[in-house]
Design a protein around this motif. Structure first.
Motif, mmCIF file in Angstrom:
data_model
loop_
_atom_site.group_PDB
_atom_site.id
_atom_site.type_symbol
_atom_site.label_atom_id
_atom_site.label_comp_id
_atom_site.label_asym_id
_atom_site.label_seq_id
_atom_site.Cartn_x
_atom_site.Cartn_y
_atom_site.Cartn_z
ATOM 1 N N THR A 212 0.833 -1.202 0.000
ATOM 2 C CA THR A 212 0.000 0.000 0.000
ATOM 3 C C THR A 212 0.868 1.252 0.000
ATOM 4 N N PHE A 213 1.936 1.225 0.787
ATOM 5 C CA PHE A 213 2.797 2.405 0.871
ATOM 6 C C PHE A 213 3.516 2.668 -0.453
ATOM 7 N N PHE A 214 4.140 1.629 -1.027
ATOM 8 C CA PHE A 214 4.966 1.831 -2.213
ATOM 9 C C PHE A 214 4.157 1.955 -3.498
ATOM 10 N N ARG A 215 2.933 1.412 -3.528
ATOM 11 C CA ARG A 215 2.136 1.456 -4.752
ATOM 12 C C ARG A 215 1.103 2.580 -4.767
ATOM 13 N N ILE A 216 0.730 3.088 -3.590
ATOM 14 C CA ILE A 216 -0.291 4.136 -3.537
ATOM 15 C C ILE A 216 0.250 5.407 -2.897
ATOM 16 N N THR A 217 0.671 5.292 -1.643
ATOM 17 C CA THR A 217 1.032 6.489 -0.882
ATOM 18 C C THR A 217 2.215 7.226 -1.483
ATOM 19 N N LEU A 218 3.326 6.545 -1.674
ATOM 20 C CA LEU A 218 4.548 7.216 -2.139
ATOM 21 C C LEU A 218 4.392 7.820 -3.534
ATOM 22 N N PRO A 219 3.830 7.100 -4.523
ATOM 23 C CA PRO A 219 3.664 7.744 -5.840
ATOM 24 C C PRO A 219 2.777 8.983 -5.806
ATOM 25 N N LEU A 220 1.683 8.943 -5.046
ATOM 26 C CA LEU A 220 0.786 10.092 -5.005
ATOM 27 C C LEU A 220 1.337 11.228 -4.149
ATOM 28 N N LEU A 221 2.310 10.930 -3.323
ATOM 29 C CA LEU A 221 2.902 11.932 -2.434
ATOM 30 C C LEU A 221 4.263 12.404 -2.940
ATOM 31 N N TRP A 222 4.638 11.981 -4.127
ATOM 32 C CA TRP A 222 6.008 12.182 -4.586
ATOM 33 C C TRP A 222 6.399 13.655 -4.709
ATOM 34 N N ASP A 223 5.493 14.497 -5.197
ATOM 35 C CA ASP A 223 5.817 15.918 -5.340
ATOM 36 C C ASP A 223 6.118 16.552 -3.983
ATOM 37 N N THR A 224 5.348 16.173 -2.966
ATOM 38 C CA THR A 224 5.590 16.689 -1.614
ATOM 39 C C THR A 224 6.914 16.173 -1.072
ATOM 40 N N VAL A 225 7.214 14.907 -1.320
ATOM 41 C CA VAL A 225 8.478 14.324 -0.864
ATOM 42 C C VAL A 225 9.657 15.026 -1.527
ATOM 43 N N GLN A 226 9.548 15.284 -2.812
ATOM 44 C CA GLN A 226 10.636 15.947 -3.526
ATOM 45 C C GLN A 226 10.876 17.352 -2.994
ATOM 46 N N SER A 227 9.796 18.097 -2.756
ATOM 47 C CA SER A 227 9.946 19.446 -2.193
ATOM 48 C C SER A 227 10.557 19.383 -0.795
ATOM 49 N N GLY A 228 10.104 18.408 0.008
ATOM 50 C CA GLY A 228 10.669 18.244 1.344
ATOM 51 C C GLY A 228 12.139 17.887 1.304
ATOM 52 N N TRP A 229 12.531 17.102 0.316
ATOM 53 C CA TRP A 229 13.941 16.708 0.159
ATOM 54 C C TRP A 229 14.814 17.936 -0.084
ATOM 55 N N VAL A 230 14.366 18.805 -0.998
ATOM 56 C CA VAL A 230 15.135 20.016 -1.290
ATOM 57 C C VAL A 230 15.190 20.921 -0.061
ATOM 58 N N TYR A 231 14.054 21.089 0.594
ATOM 59 C CA TYR A 231 13.981 21.955 1.771
ATOM 60 C C TYR A 231 14.897 21.437 2.878
ATOM 61 N N MET A 232 14.872 20.134 3.123
ATOM 62 C CA MET A 232 15.710 19.554 4.167
ATOM 63 C C MET A 232 17.184 19.694 3.818
ATOM 64 N N GLY A 233 17.530 19.533 2.550
ATOM 65 C CA GLY A 233 18.924 19.700 2.143
ATOM 66 C C GLY A 233 19.425 21.112 2.358
ATOM 67 N N ILE A 234 18.560 22.093 2.067
ATOM 68 C CA ILE A 234 18.942 23.495 2.283
ATOM 69 C C ILE A 234 19.099 23.786 3.772
ATOM 70 N N LEU A 235 18.207 23.211 4.595
ATOM 71 C CA LEU A 235 18.348 23.368 6.046
ATOM 72 C C LEU A 235 19.666 22.768 6.530
ATOM 73 N N ALA A 236 20.007 21.594 5.991
ATOM 74 C CA ALA A 236 21.225 20.909 6.416
ATOM 75 C C ALA A 236 22.474 21.687 6.015
ATOM 76 N N LEU A 237 22.402 22.416 4.899
ATOM 77 C CA LEU A 237 23.544 23.193 4.445
ATOM 78 C C LEU A 237 23.602 24.582 5.076
ATOM 79 N N GLY A 238 22.500 25.011 5.682
ATOM 80 C CA GLY A 238 22.417 26.391 6.131
ATOM 81 C C GLY A 238 22.294 26.589 7.619
ATOM 82 N N ALA A 239 21.260 27.355 8.001
ATOM 83 C CA ALA A 239 21.148 27.878 9.363
ATOM 84 C C ALA A 239 21.019 26.797 10.423
ATOM 85 N N GLU A 240 20.296 25.707 10.119
ATOM 86 C CA GLU A 240 20.095 24.676 11.134
ATOM 87 C C GLU A 240 21.416 24.047 11.557
#
Length: 308
Positions: A212-240
């Motif tokens: 259910t997670f890999f066939r439904i949740t992750l594909p439909l949530l992929w755009d949010t995951v990708q944005s979160g990935w970029v945001y987390m990477g910027i946090l890791a490189l910056g102020a945090e």
């Protein structure tokens, strides 16, 4: 009519774009300019030195250490944080067992309580979190070693922030703890928008949690995951990463530069050593690394958009 529409749009955007150019774009341009000078940051006088700062940076052993640590933060922190957040969000929202006289799709028992627990670190500022964990990591009186002693592991008493081999990992653990709750909330909101009928149909077909997670949740949530990935990477490189390393570690950035990251090195060169021009040079390198990270994540994460 069309001309009037475009004039209205331009007039509406002129002030925000002007402010953005003044407070965001212009400082970037100034930083690049100052990287070609010998400016100390303490005097209005400086002269152009060409690429001397960049040549010095390439020969700087501490810079390469800081770059290595920053890249490690950017690569590992998003993987660990987002993976944990996806798991927690899935279990809270759709990972529970079917209960009698209850909805077919629900979270695990106590999911409302877990949401509060996971989000709690977001209530605290990163400075408070860093101070709390600095006390917890104390090898003599800290909570972590005290627990180890309490369960009979007296021989396992790491120095944590005093050990060059452990300090960086201890700092990364704090960043994961402090940020995972935000992404749990973010992914939970995305999962709540997925129609329950999709999960119910999968359950009727005999799909388990993993399917259910890999066939439904992750594909439909992929755009949010990708944005979160970029945001987390910027946090890791910056102020945090700067705040945690600055507050928790000895030096800061120690021991033996084992926790020095690029943004901390920029701060030290500019405000501790009075080498503002060299600091802006490292800042330009940090900008390139950040943009390259975002571009690579967006390129590798590109996929066909799914709609429902």
């Amino acid at each position: 009519m069309q001309h009037g529409k475009y004039r209205f749009i331009v007039g509406f955007l002129a002030l925000p774009l002007g402010l953005y150019a003044l407070f965001v774009i212009w400082p970037f341009i100034q930083s690049i300019y100052y990287s070609f000078t010998d400016w100390t940051g303490l005097s209005p006088e400086f002269k152009m030195v060409g690429f001397d700062n960049y040549r010095r940076m390439l020969d700087d052993e501490i810079f390469w250490k800081s770059l290595q640590h920053s890249l490690l933060f950017a690569l590992l922190l998003p993987v660990v944080t987002i993976s944990l957040a996806l798991f927690f969000a899935f279990m809270i929202n759709v990972g529970g067992r079917k209960r009698k006289n209850g909805p077919a799709i629900s979270g695990v028992r106590g999911s409302s309580f877990y949401k509060i627990v996971y989000f709690f670190p977001q209530v605290l500022s990163i400075a408070i979190v860093a101070l709390l964990f600095a006390f917890a990591y104390n090898p003599d009186s800290g909570a972590i070693n005290s627990v180890l002693r309490g369960i009979g592991l007296d021989g396992v008493q790491p120095l944590w922030l005093g050990d060059p081999d452990l300090a960086l990992w201890a700092v990364m653990a704090v960043l994961v703890w402090s940020t995972v709750g935000f992404f749990v909330v973010l992914f939970s909101a995305g999962m709540a928008s997925i129609p329950a009928e999709m999960y119910e149909a999968a359950l009727l077909d005999g799909a388990g949690r993993a399917t259910t997670f890999f066939r439904i949740t992750l594909p439909l949530l992929w755009d949010t995951v990708q944005s979160g990935w970029v945001y987390m990477g910027i946090l890791a490189l910056g102020a945090e990463s700067f705040a945690v390393v600055q507050i928790m570690t000895t030096g800061p950035g120690g021991p033996d530069y084992s926790t020095t990251v690029m943004v901390l090195y920029v701060y030290q060169k500019a405000f501790r050593d009075g080498q503002a021009a060299y600091a802006t040079t490292i800042g330009v390198a940090l900008l390139v690394v950040t943009l390259a990270f975002a571009a690579v994540v967006m390129r590798l994460g590109r996929r066909e958009r799914l709609e429902y």
